[in-house]
Design an enzyme around this catalytic site. Structure first.
Site, PDB file in Angstrom:
ATOM      1  N   GLU A   1       5.366  -0.632  12.547  1.00  0.00           N
ATOM      2  CA  GLU A   1       4.117  -0.892  11.830  1.00  0.00           C
ATOM      3  C   GLU A   1       2.903  -0.802  12.741  1.00  0.00           C
ATOM      4  O   GLU A   1       1.879  -0.226  12.379  1.00  0.00           O
ATOM      5  CB  GLU A   1       4.174  -2.262  11.148  1.00  0.00           C
ATOM      6  CG  GLU A   1       5.237  -2.389  10.066  1.00  0.00           C
ATOM      7  CD  GLU A   1       5.051  -1.395   8.928  1.00  0.00           C
ATOM      8  OE1 GLU A   1       3.964  -0.792   8.808  1.00  0.00           O
ATOM      9  OE2 GLU A   1       5.995  -1.219   8.146  1.00  0.00           O
TER      10      GLU A   1
ATOM     11  N   GLY B   1       0.818  -1.195   0.000  1.00  0.00           N
ATOM     12  CA  GLY B   1       0.000   0.000   0.000  1.00  0.00           C
ATOM     13  C   GLY B   1       0.855   1.249   0.000  1.00  0.00           C
ATOM     14  O   GLY B   1       0.508   2.265  -0.587  1.00  0.00           O
TER      15      GLY B   1
ATOM     16  N   HIS C   1      -0.859   6.492   7.880  1.00  0.00           N
ATOM     17  CA  HIS C   1       0.031   5.416   8.334  1.00  0.00           C
ATOM     18  C   HIS C   1       1.459   5.674   7.859  1.00  0.00           C
ATOM     19  O   HIS C   1       2.414   5.653   8.645  1.00  0.00           O
ATOM     20  CB  HIS C   1      -0.492   4.079   7.798  1.00  0.00           C
ATOM     21  CG  HIS C   1       0.403   2.911   8.050  1.00  0.00           C
ATOM     22  ND1 HIS C   1       0.085   1.897   8.919  1.00  0.00           N
ATOM     23  CD2 HIS C   1       1.610   2.557   7.514  1.00  0.00           C
ATOM     24  CE1 HIS C   1       1.052   0.997   8.929  1.00  0.00           C
ATOM     25  NE2 HIS C   1       1.991   1.378   8.076  1.00  0.00           N
ATOM     26  N   GLU C   2       1.622   5.913   6.551  1.00  0.00           N
ATOM     27  CA  GLU C   2       2.963   6.136   6.020  1.00  0.00           C
ATOM     28  C   GLU C   2       3.567   7.425   6.555  1.00  0.00           C
ATOM     29  O   GLU C   2       4.774   7.507   6.798  1.00  0.00           O
ATOM     30  CB  GLU C   2       2.925   6.147   4.491  1.00  0.00           C
ATOM     31  CG  GLU C   2       2.336   4.888   3.859  1.00  0.00           C
ATOM     32  CD  GLU C   2       3.031   3.600   4.278  1.00  0.00           C
ATOM     33  OE1 GLU C   2       4.216   3.656   4.685  1.00  0.00           O
ATOM     34  OE2 GLU C   2       2.385   2.538   4.218  1.00  0.00           O
TER      35      GLU C   2
ATOM     36  N   MET D   1       5.265   2.662   1.183  1.00  0.00           N
ATOM     37  CA  MET D   1       6.563   2.431   1.815  1.00  0.00           C
ATOM     38  C   MET D   1       7.137   3.769   2.247  1.00  0.00           C
ATOM     39  O   MET D   1       7.289   4.682   1.437  1.00  0.00           O
ATOM     40  CB  MET D   1       7.514   1.715   0.854  1.00  0.00           C
ATOM     41  CG  MET D   1       8.889   1.465   1.450  1.00  0.00           C
ATOM     42  SD  MET D   1       8.798   0.454   2.963  1.00  0.00           S
ATOM     43  CE  MET D   1      10.262   1.054   3.816  1.00  0.00           C
ATOM     44  N   GLU D   2       7.474   3.839   3.535  1.00  0.00           N
ATOM     45  CA  GLU D   2       7.725   5.104   4.213  1.00  0.00           C
ATOM     46  C   GLU D   2       9.163   5.577   4.108  1.00  0.00           C
ATOM     47  O   GLU D   2       9.772   5.957   5.110  1.00  0.00           O
ATOM     48  CB  GLU D   2       7.352   4.953   5.688  1.00  0.00           C
ATOM     49  CG  GLU D   2       8.277   4.049   6.512  1.00  0.00           C
ATOM     50  CD  GLU D   2       8.000   2.562   6.426  1.00  0.00           C
ATOM     51  OE1 GLU D   2       8.622   1.798   7.182  1.00  0.00           O
ATOM     52  OE2 GLU D   2       7.165   2.167   5.605  1.00  0.00           O
TER      53      GLU D   2
ATOM     54  N   HIS E   1       5.056   6.978   9.994  1.00  0.00           N
ATOM     55  CA  HIS E   1       6.349   6.299   9.949  1.00  0.00           C
ATOM     56  C   HIS E   1       7.523   7.274   9.946  1.00  0.00           C
ATOM     57  O   HIS E   1       8.639   6.888  10.311  1.00  0.00           O
ATOM     58  CB  HIS E   1       6.444   5.444   8.690  1.00  0.00           C
ATOM     59  CG  HIS E   1       5.912   4.056   8.853  1.00  0.00           C
ATOM     60  ND1 HIS E   1       6.270   3.248   9.912  1.00  0.00           N
ATOM     61  CD2 HIS E   1       5.082   3.308   8.071  1.00  0.00           C
ATOM     62  CE1 HIS E   1       5.667   2.078   9.782  1.00  0.00           C
ATOM     63  NE2 HIS E   1       4.943   2.086   8.685  1.00  0.00           N
TER      64      HIS E   1
END
Length: 863
Positions: free
Chosen positions: A334, A276, A311-312, A278-279, A315
């Site tokens: 996570e 979905g 969410h990302e 990648m940070e 991070h």
């Protein structure tokens, strides 16, 4: 400069073996500090290799033994250590720097190398845009694939400062962790130089290259980059993406008392991205289709996009600013990113009811794994980073945030926030372990958080909790809670919860309860009226399977009622509570304590008038599972379900409800009348009010016609293939054909599945993932069951060669497409083999649980 007499070859016998072991990690972390990479990549169109040079400098505390550097899947052309040229040799993914040439203090390594670039199976992925012929490259290094792209110390606790230079075609835009210092051109080639980065781990270093376009560039807001063929599609969506990101940055910085940790923040929408998002520090990569919808979106879809974005973004603090020392603590980044995304959404947009979504979208996935013999503790032992992919899954992404919600409820929101602030301040730009976080919570709350954490972080599984109550003369006289382990480990967990006591009218009462033993009598206020039903997890603060007691279940869903007005559950006014109660009854079905037909009747009564999008979606999914898996002869119930869905698709009061019911209708369109409806939607003879079908909506209809064997499928496929010539259209066309109900198709597709991703012409991984469900269509088990054992035999290669989540998708599709006892016997036969990789055994056990339940339900109820 001279060729050293001591070469890497002479020291090869001391190579540490494949991957990065925990022993190697600890040794290097103790020896190396002040690490810097100066890397230059040369990118060209259409080539399968990337040339690069780099200079590493670091301080060395111990020069007495050889020092391994990680590099695999590439070719090393030159290696110079402290001015001495070495004969480069790679063994087991490492090259050795000989002790005789190492210095105490500063060391310098210079390398020239070539790395693989490919459409699948490489750390640098190439995407070819069929719409305009453009080419895009992007890196993806998590968990230890940076060493596939350039030589490095590929472990998370050796943070470094990176300087990057990229030579590429002049018309390409290059995005990396920092802003470019300058771009200079010479003919058709430009050189982009990036400023040195804050200390980050190798897996967080990244770049994307190609004719990217920044959409709606706004000073002070994050830039969003899309491929140039998608600018028109992105323009209406990007402002919403920028807005939620800017709101999130402001709120998180204030909540954490820690400013945004990096100089800038970009988002790059990557086509075919396997996650979905990648940070990468300062430059998050997001899956294009998760941001730019290829299906007509519902409110829940937009909510999900916001959660992914937040969410990302989280991070950047949890994962990038403070990074776990080792991947056994993957949940430190996570789990917290997931929980804080919902926490932020609740603060920014409470009208979206984030905690209801949390219950519906997070909890079921966690419970679905945690009740199986394949589950693991949240803290997972990872002896080697080559096994780190196994840590990714619902335990980290769903269970960890669920127990964090329990922890905040237990210690209070103020102490929870102070603990996070303390943790981030203490470990900024460094690494930490879970014990550091627990200590911060202990300091902030003054409570014994360690005992709680030992139970929830170090143990596998979960409790099943039930309530019991007795009444006399209309008064509640006793209330008790009982817990037992869903697995045979016999653990007892510390649980804090709220118990709902609901009367037959609107009167209700909530009682706080702590359950740290197998059972407990809960104090109740005097003169409490006898409740009509009790629910032991009001507000969803606790983690576990919470089932209704028999009295509550029979009140809420009486078996003899055929009118929704006579079923109290359907009249619960609060959607959150109604969703929890429906889920509890669904769990009774999955335990084979409630018949599939009784659940289907209840679901249909609620679905017919349901006004909540998410509940409608969940009920549609439950009905599909019930009819396709749990009932061998659903008969008239499926006919009734289809009629209700068709009516709701056309006449529901909101567009979101019409979309949700349309999707559910497609999943149940298994008969000739239904095929005609689908064809009418494709051709425009039938229209859903307010809805214009998008490409993926249309391909899903075509896929259903193909997999159900409809005679309308061929013409529908040909028309859609002609209309959609985009790269995604080619992917969908390839994927839906995997559902053709014939042996030759299955043979051809399975051959493509087992082909090495390194082979020329191999399908991209997202193409394979898209096709797995059609291949394993529910009504084609006679064709697919012979491939089940072969699919299991392929697991070692999948684990080694594919991206993180592919193995789960593989098992979910091949096991999820089966319902028979014979298929279950095949799985048990495979599991009985000696010397199976323990990690793969766990993954198979996780995914076998649903098949075992299906066989048990079908045997017991014979429906």
């Amino acid at each position: 400069m001279f060729t050293a007499s001591m070469t890497a070859q002479n020291s090869a016998s001391l190579a540490p073996g494949a991957g990065v072991s925990r022993e190697l990690e600890r040794s290097r972390a103790a020896r190396i500090s002040d690490l810097r990479y100066n890397v230059e990549f040369e990118l060209q169109r259409g080539v399968r290799q990337m040339q690069g040079t780099e200079t590493l400098t670091f301080q060395l505390a111990d020069a007495s033994t050889d020092l391994p550097i990680d590099f695999r899947d590439g070719t090393l052309d030159q290696l110079v250590l402290n001015g001495h040229a070495l004969a480069p040799e790679i063994k087991d993914g490492h090259l050795l720097l000989p002790a005789g040439l190492l210095h105490l203090g500063e060391d310098t390594v210079t390398l020239r190398f070539r790395s693989r670039v490919d459409t699948a199976g490489a750390a640098i992925t190439r995407y070819e845009d069929n719409e305009d012929g453009s080419e895009y490259l992007y890196s993806l290094f998590v968990p230890m694939d940076a060493s596939m792209a350039f030589p490095c110390f590929d472990q998370p606790d050796l943070k470094a400062r990176f300087s990057l230079t990229i030579d590429a075609p002049t018309e390409w835009t290059i995005i990396s962790n920092t802003a470019p210092l300058r771009k200079t051109s010479s003919g058709s080639v430009s050189q982009t130089v990036f400023s040195e980065k804050k200390p980050i781990s190798t897996y967080l270093f990244a770049f994307a290259a190609g004719p990217w376009v920044s959409v709606h560039h706004t000073p002070g807001s994050p830039d969003v980059y899309v491929r140039k063929s998608q600018v028109k599609r992105a323009e209406p969506e990007v402002p919403e993406l920028q807005t939620i990101t800017q709101q999130g940055m402001t709120w998180l910085a204030e909540y954490f008392k820690q400013p945004f940790p990096f100089p800038k923040y970009d988002m790059v929408l990557i086509p075919g991205f396997p996650f979905g998002g990648m940070e990468h520090a300062g430059a998050t990569f997001l899956r294009e289709d998760a941001m730019l919808f290829r299906q007509a979106p519902t409110a829940a879809d937009r909510f999900g996009r916001d959660i992914t974005t937040l969410h990302e973004l989280t991070h950047q603090w949890f994962g990038d600013l403070v990074t776990m020392r080792w991947f056994d603590d993957l949940w430190l980044k996570e789990g917290f990113a997931q929980y804080m995304a919902y926490r932020a959404m609740d603060a920014l947009h409470p009208e979206t009811d984030p905690w209801k979504h949390f219950f519906e979208d997070i909890k079921p996935q966690a419970y679905g794994i945690d009740e199986t013999e394949g589950t693991t503790p949240i803290f997972q032992d990872i002896p080697n980073l080559k096994d780190a992919k196994s840590a990714y899954g619902a335990i980290v992404y769903q269970k960890a945030p669920a127990i964090l919600k329990q922890l905040e409820f237990r210690i209070g929101p103020d102490a929870f926030r102070r603990g996070l602030q303390l943790y981030l301040a203490q470990h900024a730009y460094g690494n930490a372990e879970w014990s550091d976080l627990i200590e911060a919570f202990h300091t902030a709350s003054g409570q014994d958080v360690k005992s709680w954490a030992d139970a929830w972080v170090l143990r596998r599984g979960m409790p099943e909790v039930t309530a019991a109550f007795t009444c006399s003369n209309g008064q509640l006289t006793e209330l008790s809670l009982h817990q037992h382990d869903v697995l045979p480990d016999n653990y007892v967990w510390p649980i804090s919860t709220n118990i709902l006591l609901q009367g037959r009218s609107d009167a209700h009462q909530t009682v706080h309860a702590t359950l740290d033993t197998a059972e407990a009598v809960i104090p109740i206020p005097a003169h409490t009226a006898c409740p009509a039903f009790v629910y032991a997890n009001a507000g969803d603060y606790a983690y576990g399977r919470f089932l209704l007691d028999p009295k509550s279940a029979s009140y809420l869903a009486p078996a003899d009622k055929t009118d929704a007005r006579d079923v109290p559950l359907t009249r619960i006014p609060e959607p959150f509570l109604r969703s929890q109660l429906l889920t509890s009854l669904w769990e009774n079905l999955r335990k084979a304590d409630f018949s599939p037909s009784d659940y289907a009747r209840l679901a249909l009564l609620d679905l017919d008038g349901e006004e909540d999008e998410s509940i409608s979606r969940i009920l549609g999914g439950h009905l599909a599972t019930t009819f396709h898996a749990y009932m061998s002869r659903p008969g008239n119930l499926r006919v009734i379900a289809y009629a209700i869905l068709r009516d709701r698709m056309l006449n529901a009061p909101t567009l979101g409800l019409r979309i949700v019911n349309f999707r559910s209708l497609v999943s149940l369109a298994d008969a000739p009348r239904a095929w005609m409806d689908l064809d009418a939607l494709l051709t425009g003879q039938e229209k859903i009010p307010g809805l214009e079908l998008r490409p993926l909506d249309r391909w899903n209809i075509v896929g259903k016609l193909i997999s159900s064997g409809s005679p309308l499928a061929a013409d529908a496929f040909a028309a859609e293939q002609k209309a959609d010539r985009s790269t995604d259209g080619l992917k969908y066309a390839w994927a839906v054909q995997a559902g053709r109900p014939d042996a030759q198709t299955k043979q051809q597709y399975f051959a493509s599945y087992v082909e090495s991703p390194k082979d020329a012409g191999a399908e991209p991984e997202d193409w394979l993932t898209q096709s797995l469900r059609p291949f394993n269509a529910w009504n084609q088990q006679e064709l697919t069951e012979p491939y089940l054992r072969r699919a299991l035999d392929q697991l070692p290669e999948i684990k080694r060669d594919r991206k993180i989540f592919f193995l789960g998708a593989w098992l979910g599709a091949f096991l999820g497409g089966q319902t028979s006892a014979a298929a279950l016997d095949d799985v048990h036969a495979w599991l009985s083999q000696p010397n199976i990789d323990p990690d793969l055994r766990r993954k198979v056990l996780e995914n076998t649980d649903e098949l075992e339940r299906t066989v048990r339900i079908r045997k017991k109820f014979g429906e």
